[in-house]
Write a protein that holds these residues in place. Structure first.
Motif, PDB file in Angstrom:
ATOM      1  N   ARG A  56       0.819  -1.218   0.000  1.00 47.08           N
ATOM      2  CA  ARG A  56       0.000   0.000   0.000  1.00 47.08           C
ATOM      3  C   ARG A  56       0.852   1.267   0.000  1.00 47.08           C
ATOM      4  O   ARG A  56       0.505   2.268  -0.643  1.00 47.08           O
ATOM      5  CB  ARG A  56      -0.921  -0.010   1.222  1.00 47.08           C
ATOM      6  CG  ARG A  56      -1.908   1.141   1.252  1.00 47.08           C
ATOM      7  CD  ARG A  56      -2.657   1.189   2.564  1.00 47.08           C
ATOM      8  NE  ARG A  56      -3.670   0.163   2.687  1.00 47.08           N
ATOM      9  CZ  ARG A  56      -3.665  -0.808   3.601  1.00 47.08           C
ATOM     10  NH1 ARG A  56      -2.636  -0.903   4.450  1.00 47.08           N
ATOM     11  NH2 ARG A  56      -4.641  -1.688   3.670  1.00 47.08           N
ATOM     12  N   HIS A  57       1.949   1.241   0.726  1.00 38.29           N
ATOM     13  CA  HIS A  57       2.806   2.435   0.834  1.00 38.29           C
ATOM     14  C   HIS A  57       3.959   2.410  -0.169  1.00 38.29           C
ATOM     15  O   HIS A  57       4.799   3.318  -0.153  1.00 38.29           O
ATOM     16  CB  HIS A  57       3.361   2.549   2.246  1.00 38.29           C
ATOM     17  CG  HIS A  57       2.308   2.764   3.293  1.00 38.29           C
ATOM     18  ND1 HIS A  57       1.766   4.003   3.556  1.00 38.29           N
ATOM     19  CD2 HIS A  57       1.689   1.886   4.126  1.00 38.29           C
ATOM     20  CE1 HIS A  57       0.866   3.890   4.521  1.00 38.29           C
ATOM     21  NE2 HIS A  57       0.801   2.614   4.883  1.00 38.29           N
ATOM     22  N   GLY A  58       3.998   1.377  -1.017  1.00 40.03           N
ATOM     23  CA  GLY A  58       5.080   1.253  -1.984  1.00 40.03           C
ATOM     24  C   GLY A  58       6.336   0.691  -1.347  1.00 40.03           C
ATOM     25  O   GLY A  58       6.490   0.659  -0.119  1.00 40.03           O
ATOM     26  N   ALA A  59       7.255   0.230  -2.201  1.00 40.07           N
ATOM     27  CA  ALA A  59       8.527  -0.277  -1.704  1.00 40.07           C
ATOM     28  C   ALA A  59       9.270   0.824  -0.952  1.00 40.07           C
ATOM     29  O   ALA A  59       9.339   1.963  -1.412  1.00 40.07           O
ATOM     30  CB  ALA A  59       9.371  -0.778  -2.874  1.00 40.07           C
ATOM     31  N   GLY A  60       9.822   0.469   0.208  1.00 37.84           N
ATOM     32  CA  GLY A  60      10.527   1.468   0.998  1.00 37.84           C
ATOM     33  C   GLY A  60       9.634   2.420   1.757  1.00 37.84           C
ATOM     34  O   GLY A  60      10.107   3.411   2.318  1.00 37.84           O
ATOM     35  N   PRO A  65      -0.139   8.169   4.165  1.00 39.31           N
ATOM     36  CA  PRO A  65      -1.516   7.720   3.952  1.00 39.31           C
ATOM     37  C   PRO A  65      -2.346   8.547   2.985  1.00 39.31           C
ATOM     38  O   PRO A  65      -3.084   7.989   2.163  1.00 39.31           O
ATOM     39  CB  PRO A  65      -2.116   7.762   5.363  1.00 39.31           C
ATOM     40  CG  PRO A  65      -0.948   7.527   6.258  1.00 39.31           C
ATOM     41  CD  PRO A  65       0.203   8.226   5.605  1.00 39.31           C
ATOM     42  N   SER A  66      -2.268   9.864   3.052  1.00 37.18           N
ATOM     43  CA  SER A  66      -3.125  10.693   2.203  1.00 37.18           C
ATOM     44  C   SER A  66      -2.542  10.936   0.818  1.00 37.18           C
ATOM     45  O   SER A  66      -3.151  11.648   0.008  1.00 37.18           O
ATOM     46  CB  SER A  66      -3.440  12.029   2.893  1.00 37.18           C
ATOM     47  OG  SER A  66      -4.351  11.808   3.954  1.00 37.18           O
ATOM     48  N   HIS A  67      -1.386  10.352   0.519  1.00 32.57           N
ATOM     49  CA  HIS A  67      -0.820  10.437  -0.830  1.00 32.57           C
ATOM     50  C   HIS A  67      -0.894   9.101  -1.567  1.00 32.57           C
ATOM     51  O   HIS A  67      -0.395   8.990  -2.684  1.00 32.57           O
ATOM     52  CB  HIS A  67       0.632  10.924  -0.761  1.00 32.57           C
ATOM     53  CG  HIS A  67       0.762  12.381  -0.434  1.00 32.57           C
ATOM     54  ND1 HIS A  67       0.604  12.863   0.851  1.00 32.57           N
ATOM     55  CD2 HIS A  67       1.000  13.459  -1.216  1.00 32.57           C
ATOM     56  CE1 HIS A  67       0.764  14.182   0.842  1.00 32.57           C
ATOM     57  NE2 HIS A  67       0.992  14.569  -0.393  1.00 32.57           N
TER      58      HIS A  67
END
Length: 293
Positions: A56-60, A65-67
């Protein structure tokens, strides 16, 4: 009920950035009309079940949250053939009994976010899906059973309040949300659950408790450094749950008891002749079923 092939989607939250147990894993870049999802999809098999994983937050952990592009994430899952969607995410607890390490299989949400697009629909194509029961009970049953079989502390049912973040709550806010009857607090399950319903994807979530938020009189205020150890333990348990869940659900499925797969039948307001063609193009994955009838 007619069985169909299951493709199980997993969205991993804080600490869950990969699924190392996937067999024949392949990374797949997916373009959507809503922009790029958080990361490439990882497609493979887990205990005989086809699985699609997305961090959900991408690798790394690059996306706060709001982006996160929630619309692109759900559209990409739908485009990849996902039939059932399971989410895991870190959260804070509002209940003494929900200790760090507990998995809460939430069944209700309160959406306090204000900065995020919350629907695939809009001017030119209007739809109002029901969110009275946002979680598929069949998926939630299986998640609860997996946790119990593995010895992971679990509570079935609970209200998850979602805030924009990225800051944690003030003490006043924390006490307010407790007074509302909320069980856990997080920053990512909304509008994710709403969009999953619009995309006719049965959805369930495991909110993994890392801390007591800041209402607790004997616990310190929430700080990232203090929750990392619990986050690591939760991540390991999430991987174990995913493997057991895939095996428990199996490679075939029957429709959700909520009828999620046809949720748009009673939701679309705009008649065919009045629908914006450009909007229809953007909805080819999410609502394409309606256009083929």
């Amino acid at each position: 009920m007619t069985e169909q092939k299951r493709v199980l989607g997993f969205i991993g939250g804080s600490g869950v950035y990969s699924m190392d147990a996937l067999e024949d894993a392949q990374r797949r870049q997916v373009d959507t009309p809503w922009g790029a999802p958080s990361d490439a999809l990882t497609c493979g098999r887990l205990n005989g079940v086809e699985v699609v994983f997305l961090a959900r937050h991408g690798a790394g952990h690059k996306l706060p949250p709001s982006h996160i592009n929630y619309r692109a994430n759900i559209d990409a899952m739908k485009r990849a053939g996902v039939t059932d969607l399971v989410s895991v995410s870190a959260c804070g607890s509002f209940r003494e009994a929900l200790t760090p390490g507990t998995f809460v299989i939430a069944d209700q949400f309160i959406d306090r976010t204000t900065m995020r697009p919350k629907s695939f629909f809009g001017p030119g194509f209007v739809a109002h899906v029901s969110m009275a029961d946002p979680v598929c009970p069949a998926l939630a049953d299986a998640m609860e059973a997996s946790c119990e079989a593995l010895g992971v502390p679990v509570q079935r049912g609970g209200t998850y309040i979602c805030i924009d973040g990225p800051q944690f709550s003030s003490r006043a806010e924390s006490h307010l949300y407790r007074s509302w009857g909320c069980d856990v607090i997080g920053m990512t399950n909304m509008p994710e659950a709403k969009l999953a319903r619009e995309a006719e994807l049965p959805y369930a979530t495991a909110a993994m408790v890392t801390d007591y938020d800041c209402w607790h009189e004997t616990e310190g205020a929430v700080e990232v450094g203090l929750i990392l150890e619990t986050l690591k333990r939760n991540t390991a348990n999430a991987a174990r749950m995913a493997a057991d869940l895939a095996q428990r659900l199996g490679p075939t499925r029957t429709p959700s008891p909520l009828g999620v797969e046809t949720a748009l039948d009673m939701a679309v307001i705009t008649p065919e002749e009045a629908r914006d063609p450009e909007m229809m193009k953007r909805l080819d994955a999410v609502a394409g079923r309606l256009f083929k009838r």
